[in-house]
Design an enzyme around this catalytic site. Structure first.
Site, mmCIF file in Angstrom:
data_model
loop_
_atom_site.group_PDB
_atom_site.id
_atom_site.type_symbol
_atom_site.label_atom_id
_atom_site.label_comp_id
_atom_site.label_asym_id
_atom_site.label_seq_id
_atom_site.Cartn_x
_atom_site.Cartn_y
_atom_site.Cartn_z
ATOM 1 N N LEU A 17 0.860 -1.194 0.000
ATOM 2 C CA LEU A 17 0.000 0.000 0.000
ATOM 3 C C LEU A 17 0.887 1.232 0.000
ATOM 4 C CD1 LEU A 17 -2.893 -0.978 2.424
ATOM 5 C CD2 LEU A 17 -2.822 -1.066 -0.052
ATOM 6 N N HIS A 18 1.489 1.491 -1.139
ATOM 7 C CA HIS A 18 2.414 2.603 -1.286
ATOM 8 C C HIS A 18 2.107 3.344 -2.580
ATOM 9 C CE1 HIS A 18 5.964 4.414 0.432
ATOM 10 N NE2 HIS A 18 6.460 4.580 -0.784
ATOM 11 N N ALA A 19 2.319 4.642 -2.591
ATOM 12 C CA ALA A 19 2.155 5.489 -3.774
ATOM 13 C C ALA A 19 0.812 5.298 -4.475
ATOM 14 C CB ALA A 19 3.341 5.294 -4.723
#
Length: 91
Positions: A17-19
């Site tokens: 759950l990044h960018a």
């Protein structure tokens, strides 16, 4: 009685759950009629509508997260956010 919904989901995106995946999850959560929270399994829940919260959660590919909400429409809200988290958003 207040509707409460909770669902455990595995993070499908290879970057976690990044960018971009975090932005899509936050956008989906913000569009719901109730506040949706997300937590790493056993961790402290944070607002799923905040990209910063999602990125600091440190949820990586394959990690299990718990998505929860309460109030009218909680079940639908949790399902909507869970569907985004469980999808590979890297493409």
């Amino acid at each position: 009685m207040t509707e409460v919904a909770e669902r455990t989901v595995t993070v499908a995106s290879k970057v976690g759950l990044h960018a971009r995946p975090a932005a899509l999850v936050a956008k989906t959560a913000a569009a719901q009629s109730v506040e949706v929270t997300i937590a790493k399994d056993g961790g402290t829940p944070v607002a799923a509508s905040s990209v910063l919260n999602l990125m600091t959660l440190g949820a990586a590919h394959g990690d299990t997260v718990v998505i929860a909400a309460q109030g009218d429409g909680a079940e639908e809200a949790v399902e909507a956010v869970a569907a985004v988290v469980a999808r590979d958003l890297d493409g």
